[in-house]
Design an enzyme around this catalytic site. Structure first.
Site, mmCIF file in Angstrom:
data_model
loop_
_atom_site.group_PDB
_atom_site.id
_atom_site.type_symbol
_atom_site.label_atom_id
_atom_site.label_comp_id
_atom_site.label_asym_id
_atom_site.label_seq_id
_atom_site.Cartn_x
_atom_site.Cartn_y
_atom_site.Cartn_z
ATOM 1 N N ASP A 51 20.208 -8.312 22.728
ATOM 2 C CA ASP A 51 20.094 -7.043 23.442
ATOM 3 C C ASP A 51 19.093 -6.147 22.705
ATOM 4 O O ASP A 51 18.620 -6.490 21.616
ATOM 5 C CB ASP A 51 21.475 -6.385 23.507
ATOM 6 N N ASP A 87 21.795 -1.809 32.028
ATOM 7 C CA ASP A 87 22.914 -0.856 32.024
ATOM 8 C C ASP A 87 23.070 -0.173 33.379
ATOM 9 O O ASP A 87 22.686 0.995 33.572
ATOM 10 C CB ASP A 87 22.693 0.183 30.933
ATOM 11 N N GLU A 95 13.610 -4.532 23.638
ATOM 12 C CA GLU A 95 12.386 -4.050 24.295
ATOM 13 C C GLU A 95 11.224 -3.773 23.316
ATOM 14 O O GLU A 95 10.070 -3.975 23.744
ATOM 15 C CB GLU A 95 12.692 -2.788 25.116
#
Length: 985
Positions: A559, A635, A562
């Site tokens: 996770d 999310d 980015e």
């Protein structure tokens, strides 16, 4: 007292009003101020301004780029030359080397660089240690093959054009215009793709910054004539974002100055374009220059941590795949913009003349004009000539690779939340799922399992016995997934960060020192997974001796890759940070997440001997990430709009070459109503990646907690997913060899049905003929399913035949209490199932099969089934079963199983067939039984290798009330891995 009481009453009233406002106010939580608009992004603003200037000048616009015809050379399928950019009269042109490569696949690659940067003949500002070249290594990460040149291409030059004939049998032409530079791609005598037709090609060349001098004050007695001396006029160009750029309190030093690259790509006659995920909007991409139902911002591709993202928006999200399809009736083409920097895409649609000839050819009276621009890097573009959607995705995937064939558990159901708080909590959830007969395969742990958010550790108080927890799960063939993020806590006496510092494997800031930012652990450093040495080191952290408490049934969730940096610009890393090779982060930003999962995938691949197929879930991705695992849409919210949006988002991933995709069932943020949660499970049962997940502040919502009747309805949706796992696994195998979407939009399967081109709320499941339209609106008990053709369709549950009254929609009633999902079966398909309910998919391995034969209008059907051990790479040595199933109607009605045309024997074939020899077909269901079969009671079964056939019973059920006649053959006794035939006539 009255005064005090009055205050109390007003206080209570204020609390009540606040609560009511909270309940009725729509939840739109994304912080727009944290993310740039085009107007706030210097290069986006400049490229849009260029487009505005070109539009205002119309036909008088002259693009300053010309191909030097004398420089052109064709060598073995590659045309090289030089494009010259005119700056101003009298100034020398800027040389831009160009390569146009014609590939054996029929695709074309166009690459443009900048000579002065290539040679390193520029000066970097601020004494920056960054590289001087334009970033030229994106293909090292994204491309894995398909670059073989077609040496048979031919070319001719006439006047200002060079024409190259290429493709299968010389069927395509590239008409290369010299001045201004542009290319038209022609198939079947029609132009399908045009480069630089609008004259928006733009490569911002290097130039030294000229510091503007402040005029000196006049000296007393200075002559007026002297003061009037001519001064060189200053540039009127806005240079405010050329050399530095600020946003959100962060300063970007931009040592190379302006370096963006842009190009317009036009699709003449194409009214729909699709792809370029990830965005929360419709599948058919909208216009971005305003207008009716259009956006006023371009689609942005800049991987970002955007929580609680908004719907129907071109705003950037977590991943970027710069790959686009253009589709019209009878034709699909595509482009792939290989650039890992921040990228924006404008889309404008122009109506053209309604020429009857064009309409007869299926050409839309609309041209779709797209304008692509990236902050840095090369112009590196691939053009795919189609003509079908599968041709386009096959061409793209031959370059970027095919989706991973996952372990079978990975396509079953995953149970997750932030966080299961102890190892006993994990085991308790596991027991309760079993107690309530709810199947699942994987339970997940978020960041709280660690010791102070230090990855590769366990919290000894909450998880004192992770090994025992893993063994408990393994007893029912279940798995554990734990989260490992790329930020490493900067804390003393933490061996992981100590080693990363010592070995120099962290991302650096613009000055060449280790970058320190803020994420979940607080002060953190980031692994630089572009560095081969970092990949090798990362591998060592996943060994069982290093990551103690993990077992062979432990897998990984990546996770925040980015990367997410809480105190960084736009919640990410500064663009002038430095990666391996001294490349700036601006050059590689959209690749960053993929390099991280590549390192994790490599680590899992080397963890076991012999290797097992890794499972890695990623939030951030780029072209090529499909080779390494699954993704999810980030999310989302427990809101009906997010459930509805999940369908086009997942479809976009599938047509963009990353089919192993899903959305958090139930919504990550917030508490879903019981109706919403139940409907979401019904939809999620048809996501390729199927996971329930929830935020740490939400109520617990494991399926057994929802209560009756919802728990039972959710359980039925889960069991439907498990019964169809043979079909899903076969679809994943197909995707692993041709990257065909696992869930498919209507236009993909019916490319001539124009009314279906904009539909994105229903989808087919691979080649199964299953057509699903989940209910995504509150209080809804039925949906209208669009029927795109004249083939027969059946209700999956009761075989109701879709009426053929000329209507194009079918009303499917599915109230919650019915336990039905709006699901149809298209005639002409054979669907493999396993109908015995089990706790997990691993326990289904040796269960018998049910074959559902859905006859088409002609009385025929076909399907396939693929089987391997579901975990190892032994299938590469022939350890698999791949059968074609075919029902042929008519006078000699028969169902046959033959080896699939792609099947090849290998070293492990015999062993695997022996292992699977006891796996049989226990039931054959035929839907749409013809009247000619009468009421027969027996069929003849012939199995390869048997001395003689044998008769088994068949039960035929005749129906009325619009329901199809059907039949069932019980216990035909044929093996799933051998050839056989069942004769019905």
């Amino acid at each position: 007292m009255p005064l005090v009481g009055g205050h109390q009453r007003w206080g209570c009233l204020l609390v009540i009003i606040t609560i009511l406002i909270t309940l009725i106010t729509p939840v739109v939580m994304v912080k727009h101020e944290n993310f740039k608009t085009c107007e706030q992004s210097g290069f986006c603003k400049r490229n849009r301004a260029l487009a505005d200037e070109a539009s205002s000048q119309g036909s008088s616009w002259q693009a300053p780029y010309a191909l030097d015809a004398k420089s052109l050379k064709l060598n073995k399928g590659q045309l090289v030359g030089t494009i010259q950019k005119t700056i101003s009269a009298g100034a020398p042109p800027v040389n831009l080397p160009v390569k146009i490569s014609f590939l054996q696949s029929g695709s074309v690659r166009v690459t443009v660089d900048e000579e002065v940067r290539m040679k390193g003949e520029i000066e970097l500002r601020h004494n920056s240690p960054a590289r001087k070249e334009r970033y030229n290594e994106a293909d090292r990460w994204a491309i894995v093959g398909g670059l073989e040149l077609d040496s048979s291409v031919t070319s001719s030059t006439t006047g200002d054009d060079t024409v190259v004939t290429f493709g299968p049998g010389g069927a395509y032409k590239a008409i290369i215009h010299h001045a201004p530079f542009g290319i038209d791609f022609v198939r079947d005598e029609h132009t399908h793709v045009k480069l630089n037709a609008q004259g928006l090609f733009n490569m911002e060349h290097w130039r030294a910054k000229v510091e503007k001098k402040t005029p000196e004050p006049a000296v007393e007695g200075q002559e007026a004539a002297e003061l009037a001396a001519p001064v060189e006029p200053e540039s009127t160009v806005d240079e405010s974002t050329w050399w530095e750029e600020s946003f959100g309190g962060n300063q970007d030093s931009k040592p190379r100055g302006p370096e963006s690259v842009g190009l317009d790509i036009t699709f003449p006659g194409y009214g729909h374009v699709y792809g370029i995920p990830e965005h929360a909007g419709p599948l058919s991409l909208k216009e971005t220059r305003g207008g009716s139902n259009g956006y006023d911002q371009p689609y942005r591709l800049y991987n970002s941590d955007v929580f609680e993202y908004e719907m129907d928006s071109p705003m950037t999200l977590y991943g970027a795949i710069p790959f686009m399809h253009a589709h019209r009736k009878g034709s699909t083409v595509g482009v792939f913009w290989l650039n890992a920097a921040e990228t924006w895409v404008d889309i404008v649609k122009h109506k053209t003349s309604s020429n009857p000839l064009n309409l007869a050819l299926g050409t839309s009276p609309i041209d779709t004009q797209t304008h692509w621009f990236s902050e840095s890097g090369l112009l590196d573009l691939f053009v795919f000539m189609g003509p079908t959607p599968q041709d386009v995705i096959q061409s793209y995937s031959s370059l970027t690779g095919y989706t991973q064939l996952p372990q079978q558990f990975a396509i079953a159901y995953h149970q997750c939340r932030w966080n299961y708080v102890t190892d006993e909590d994990v085991k308790d959830v596991d027991r309760k799922m079993d107690k309530n007969n709810i199947p699942y395969d994987v339970i997940w742990l978020d960041i709280e399992y660690t010791d102070g958010k230090k990855y590769f550790t366990w919290d000894d108080d909450s998880f004192p016995d992770p090994t025992g927890m893993g063994k408990h799960l393994d007893a029912h063939d279940r798995k554990l997934v734990v989260i490992i993020d790329p930020h490493i806590k900067n804390e003393g006496n933490y061996p992981v960060v100590d080693a990363m510092k010592e070995k120099g494997l962290a991302v650096k800031n613009k000055d060449g020192n280790i970058y320190d930012g803020w994420c979940w652990p607080g002060s953190s450093h980031w692994i630089d997974a572009f560095n081969p040495a970092a990949i090798t080191w990362w591998r060592s952290l996943f060994t069982y001796s290093s990551f103690k408490g993990t077992l062979a049934n432990t897998f990984i969730w990546n996770d925040m890759n980015e990367p997410s940096v809480f105190n960084g610009p736009e919640t990410t890393m500064p663009k002038d940070n430095l990666h391996h090779g001294s490349w700036e982060h601006r050059d590689v930003h959209n690749l960053n997440g993929m390099t991280f999962i590549n390192a994790t995938y490599d680590a899992l691949l080397h963890r076991d001997s012999p290797s097992k197929r890794p499972f890695v879930l990623t939030r951030s991705f780029f072209s090529g990430s499909q080779r390494m695992g699954a993704m999810w849409t980030g999310d989302n919210l427990a809101d009906w709009s997010h459930l509805k949006a999940s369908l086009p988002m997942i479809l976009a991933q599938n047509i963009a070459g990353f089919p192993f995709s899903g959305a958090d069932v139930g919504g990550f943020f917030g508490n879903p109503s019981k109706e919403l949660l139940t409907r979401w499970y019904q939809a999620g049962a048809f996501y390729p990646f199927f996971r329930g997940h929830a935020h740490i502040d939400t109520r617990r919502r494991e399926p057994y907690l929802v209560g009756d009747p919802y728990t039972g309805i959710i359980t039925q949706a889960l069991r439907l997913r498990y019964s169809l796992l043979p079909a899903w696994y076969t679809a994943f195998h197909t995707a692993s060899i041709n990257n065909a979407p696992i869930v498919r939009p209507m236009w993909w399967e019916h490319p001539d049905e124009e009314a279906a081109f904009g539909i994105d709320d229903q989808m087919y499941i691979a080649d199964t003929g299953l057509l699903i339209k989940p209910i995504t609106e509150e209080g809804t008990n039925s949906v209208d399913i669009y029927i795109p053709d004249n083939e027969v369709y059946y209700d999956y549950y009761d075989y109701t035949t879709v009426a053929k009254s000329g209507r194009k929609t079918y009303r499917f009633d599915a109230p919650l209490e019915s336990n039905k999902i709006p699901l149809l079966m298209r005639g002409g398909h054979i669907i493999p199932r396993k109908d015995r309910p089990r706790r997990s998919s691993g326990l289904m391995k040796y269960d018998p099969y049910t074959l559902v034969v859905v006859l088409d209008n002609a009385g025929n059907a076909q399907g396939e089934v693929y089987v391997d051990d579901g975990e190892s790479y032994d299938y590469q040595q022939g350890a698999y079963i791949h059968r074609t199933l075919r029902f042929e109607g008519g006078a000699r009605a028969e169902l046959v199983s033959v080896a699939h045309e792609s099947s090849k024997a290998g070293k492990q074939t015999k062993k695997f067939l022996q292992e699977m020899s006891g796996v049989r077909v226990e039931k054959v269901i035929i839907v749409g039984v013809p009247k000619s079969w009468g009421w027969r009671e027996e069929v003849l079964v012939q199995e390869d290798g048997a001395k003689e056939g044998r008769k088994v019973g068949i039960k035929i059920v005749r129906r009325d009330g619009g329901k199809a006649d059907w039949a069932v053959v019980r216990n035909p006794g044929v093996g799933i891995g051998v050839g056989w035939k069942i004769l019905f006539e």
